[in-house]
Write a protein that holds these residues in place. Structure first.
Motif, PDB file in Angstrom:
ATOM      1  N   MET A  96       0.824  -1.196   0.000  1.00  0.00           N
ATOM      2  CA  MET A  96       0.000   0.000   0.000  1.00  0.00           C
ATOM      3  C   MET A  96       0.869   1.262   0.000  1.00  0.00           C
ATOM      4  SD  MET A  96      -3.023   1.075  -0.019  1.00  0.00           S
ATOM      5  CE  MET A  96      -4.042   2.407   0.399  1.00  0.00           C
ATOM      6  N   LEU A  97       1.863   1.298   0.876  1.00  0.00           N
ATOM      7  CA  LEU A  97       2.740   2.463   0.951  1.00  0.00           C
ATOM      8  C   LEU A  97       3.604   2.575  -0.308  1.00  0.00           C
ATOM      9  CD1 LEU A  97       3.648   4.843   2.649  1.00  0.00           C
ATOM     10  CD2 LEU A  97       5.352   3.363   3.697  1.00  0.00           C
ATOM     11  N   THR A  98       3.998   1.432  -0.859  1.00  0.00           N
ATOM     12  CA  THR A  98       4.802   1.481  -2.081  1.00  0.00           C
ATOM     13  C   THR A  98       4.003   2.092  -3.238  1.00  0.00           C
ATOM     14  OG1 THR A  98       4.193  -0.799  -2.608  1.00  0.00           O
ATOM     15  CG2 THR A  98       6.266  -0.460  -1.451  1.00  0.00           C
ATOM     16  N   LEU A  99       2.731   1.786  -3.302  1.00  0.00           N
ATOM     17  CA  LEU A  99       1.891   2.377  -4.347  1.00  0.00           C
ATOM     18  C   LEU A  99       1.774   3.885  -4.173  1.00  0.00           C
ATOM     19  CD1 LEU A  99      -0.966  -0.259  -4.644  1.00  0.00           C
ATOM     20  CD2 LEU A  99       0.960   0.107  -6.187  1.00  0.00           C
ATOM     21  N   LEU A 100       1.699   4.332  -2.935  1.00  0.00           N
ATOM     22  CA  LEU A 100       1.636   5.758  -2.660  1.00  0.00           C
ATOM     23  C   LEU A 100       2.923   6.453  -3.102  1.00  0.00           C
ATOM     24  CD1 LEU A 100       0.135   8.165  -1.373  1.00  0.00           C
ATOM     25  CD2 LEU A 100       1.272   7.553   0.767  1.00  0.00           C
ATOM     26  N   MET A 124      12.821   0.783   0.894  1.00  0.00           N
ATOM     27  CA  MET A 124      11.589   0.325   1.559  1.00  0.00           C
ATOM     28  C   MET A 124      11.553  -1.194   1.606  1.00  0.00           C
ATOM     29  SD  MET A 124       8.865   3.040  -0.029  1.00  0.00           S
ATOM     30  CE  MET A 124       7.440   2.222   0.652  1.00  0.00           C
ATOM     31  N   GLY A 125      12.052  -1.838   0.567  1.00  0.00           N
ATOM     32  CA  GLY A 125      12.110  -3.295   0.561  1.00  0.00           C
ATOM     33  C   GLY A 125      13.098  -3.840   1.570  1.00  0.00           C
ATOM     34  N   ILE A 126      14.243  -3.168   1.700  1.00  0.00           N
ATOM     35  CA  ILE A 126      15.255  -3.616   2.667  1.00  0.00           C
ATOM     36  C   ILE A 126      14.730  -3.495   4.091  1.00  0.00           C
ATOM     37  CG2 ILE A 126      17.461  -2.947   3.715  1.00  0.00           C
ATOM     38  CD1 ILE A 126      18.533  -2.403   0.969  1.00  0.00           C
ATOM     39  N   PHE A 127      14.085  -2.383   4.390  1.00  0.00           N
ATOM     40  CA  PHE A 127      13.588  -2.158   5.748  1.00  0.00           C
ATOM     41  C   PHE A 127      12.228  -2.783   5.998  1.00  0.00           C
ATOM     42  CE2 PHE A 127      16.502   1.559   5.321  1.00  0.00           C
ATOM     43  CZ  PHE A 127      17.438   1.108   6.251  1.00  0.00           C
ATOM     44  N   GLY A 128      11.658  -3.435   5.001  1.00  0.00           N
ATOM     45  CA  GLY A 128      10.390  -4.127   5.188  1.00  0.00           C
ATOM     46  C   GLY A 128       9.194  -3.218   5.284  1.00  0.00           C
ATOM     47  N   ILE A 129       9.295  -2.045   4.680  1.00  0.00           N
ATOM     48  CA  ILE A 129       8.188  -1.089   4.710  1.00  0.00           C
ATOM     49  C   ILE A 129       7.361  -1.298   3.441  1.00  0.00           C
ATOM     50  CG2 ILE A 129       7.531   1.334   4.772  1.00  0.00           C
ATOM     51  CD1 ILE A 129      10.302   1.884   5.984  1.00  0.00           C
TER      52      ILE A 129
END
Length: 86
Positions: free
Chosen positions: A1-5, A80-85
């Protein structure tokens, strides 16, 4: 969801930069209300690339700015992928 934003925010800013560049084709377009808004939003970022000289009267700095923006987007998504967000 946050990645889409994050992706959507980058896409909107890229669209604004393209619209800003297209306004240069129309005389007096920068003096319009939309032109003034685009100047306030895009000019500070595009000023970072003023060191690139125009070739035959054509400025390629917005293209470089869009490429750098694309790298920034990919970098943000990678972090974001590394930190799992998500």
């Amino acid at each position: 969801m946050l990645t889409l934003l994050v992706v959507d925010i980058f896409r909107v800013y890229e669209f604004l930069i393209v619209a800003y560049c297209l306004l240069s084709w129309f005389p007096g377009a920068y003096e319009s209300k939309i032109g003034q808004i685009l100047i306030k939003l895009c000019q500070p970022y595009l000023d970072l690339f003023d060191f690139i000289p125009p070739i035959a009267g054509i400025s390629f700095s917005p293209i470089v700015a869009l490429i750098v923006l694309e790298f920034a987007e990919k970098g943000a998504l990678f972090l974001m992928g590394i930190f799992g967000i998500y």
